[in-house]
Design an enzyme around this catalytic site. Structure first.
Site, PDB file in Angstrom:
ATOM      1  N   ARG A  47       2.688   2.231  -9.649  1.00  0.00           N
ATOM      2  CA  ARG A  47       2.232   1.436 -10.785  1.00  0.00           C
ATOM      3  C   ARG A  47       2.492   2.223 -12.064  1.00  0.00           C
ATOM      4  NH1 ARG A  47      -1.307   0.837  -6.635  1.00  0.00           N
ATOM      5  NH2 ARG A  47      -1.773  -1.308  -6.029  1.00  0.00           N
ATOM      6  N   LYS A  71      -5.368   3.214  -8.794  1.00  0.00           N
ATOM      7  CA  LYS A  71      -6.061   1.980  -8.409  1.00  0.00           C
ATOM      8  C   LYS A  71      -6.728   2.090  -7.042  1.00  0.00           C
ATOM      9  CE  LYS A  71      -5.442  -2.996  -7.871  1.00  0.00           C
ATOM     10  NZ  LYS A  71      -4.510  -4.125  -8.012  1.00  0.00           N
ATOM     11  N   HIS A 135       5.335  -3.993 -14.799  1.00  0.00           N
ATOM     12  CA  HIS A 135       5.167  -4.247 -13.370  1.00  0.00           C
ATOM     13  C   HIS A 135       6.491  -4.638 -12.699  1.00  0.00           C
ATOM     14  CE1 HIS A 135       1.836  -3.957 -10.674  1.00  0.00           C
ATOM     15  NE2 HIS A 135       2.128  -5.086 -10.077  1.00  0.00           N
ATOM     16  N   ARG A 138       7.797  -1.857 -10.303  1.00  0.00           N
ATOM     17  CA  ARG A 138       7.182  -1.826  -8.965  1.00  0.00           C
ATOM     18  C   ARG A 138       7.692  -2.991  -8.108  1.00  0.00           C
ATOM     19  NH1 ARG A 138       2.585   0.065  -6.038  1.00  0.00           N
ATOM     20  NH2 ARG A 138       1.283  -1.603  -5.190  1.00  0.00           N
ATOM     21  N   HIS A 161      -0.981  -3.506   0.023  1.00  0.00           N
ATOM     22  CA  HIS A 161      -1.413  -4.903  -0.005  1.00  0.00           C
ATOM     23  C   HIS A 161      -2.197  -5.225   1.263  1.00  0.00           C
ATOM     24  CE1 HIS A 161       2.053  -6.125  -2.916  1.00  0.00           C
ATOM     25  NE2 HIS A 161       1.029  -5.599  -3.551  1.00  0.00           N
ATOM     26  N   TYR A 170       4.578 -11.323  -3.850  1.00  0.00           N
ATOM     27  CA  TYR A 170       4.655 -10.293  -4.883  1.00  0.00           C
ATOM     28  C   TYR A 170       6.095  -9.931  -5.236  1.00  0.00           C
ATOM     29  CZ  TYR A 170       3.572  -5.714  -7.011  1.00  0.00           C
ATOM     30  OH  TYR A 170       3.457  -4.645  -7.856  1.00  0.00           O
TER      31      TYR A 170
END
Length: 187
Positions: A47, A71, A135, A138, A161, A170
């Site tokens: 990220r 995160k 983003h 990623r 995930h 995604y």
């Protein structure tokens, strides 16, 4: 449209030519720092917040590093062999800078907003009218990892995930693409 919505809507870069256009544009119009940010982002899947918090001492001269994700709090092993030479040549230009992506103002790393601005500046110069978000790096990693290895479980694990369907959505593997693959599948 809010910034949160914009982040959700970014897509991976699905063309190798477009990736090369971005690399060229970043080098020409933005500089080595922003080029290396892009290069490390699309090759690690980290990220942007984790990328910006890397210190030069954590990565200098290493082909494999272990970094703690902000995160999730989980450790991630990142292999840098494919970008090692470029990364370390860049690090050598930083002298004694603490941060891998130092701000030109003060002693901190660049902000997410600055990273976003530089990436979008390069995207505009590379004639990518929709631009990109931080983003996108990623998601581009995820898309190309999936295209190369076709292992959604492994990619799900790398990206942390909860479900494979989240990972497929995604990285932009749509139901339409899946249906097309199933039409031609044969044993």
């Amino acid at each position: 449209m809010t910034k949160q919505t914009e982040i959700k809507d970014v897509q991976p870069i699905r063309s190798l030519d477009r990736i090369e256009d971005m690399k060229w544009s970043l080098k020409k119009w933005c500089g080595e720092r922003d080029y290396i940010l892009f290069l490390l982002g699309i090759n690690s899947g980290l990220r942007v917040g984790d990328l910006l918090n890397i210190k030069t001492s954590e990565i200098r001269g290493k082909q494999v590093v272990s970094l703690k994700e902000g995160k999730t709090g989980k450790r991630r092993t990142i292999h840098l062999g494919n970008i090692y030479d470029e990364l370390n040549a860049y690090i050598d230009t930083l002298d004694d800078a603490e941060w891998l992506f130092p701000s030109r103002k003060g002693q901190n790393p660049i902000t997410r907003v600055q990273a976003y601005r530089q990436l979008n500046k390069a995207a505009q110069m590379a004639d990518m009218p929709d631009g990109i978000g931080t983003h996108t790096l990623r998601k581009t990693f995820g898309y190309w990892h999936y295209k190369q290895f076709k292992d959604i479980a492994e990619l799900q694990n790398i990206l942390n995930h909860a479900h494979p369907q989240i990972t497929l959505r995604y990285i932009g593997i749509t139901d339409e693409q899946i249906e097309s693959n199933l039409k031609t599948f044969r044993l």
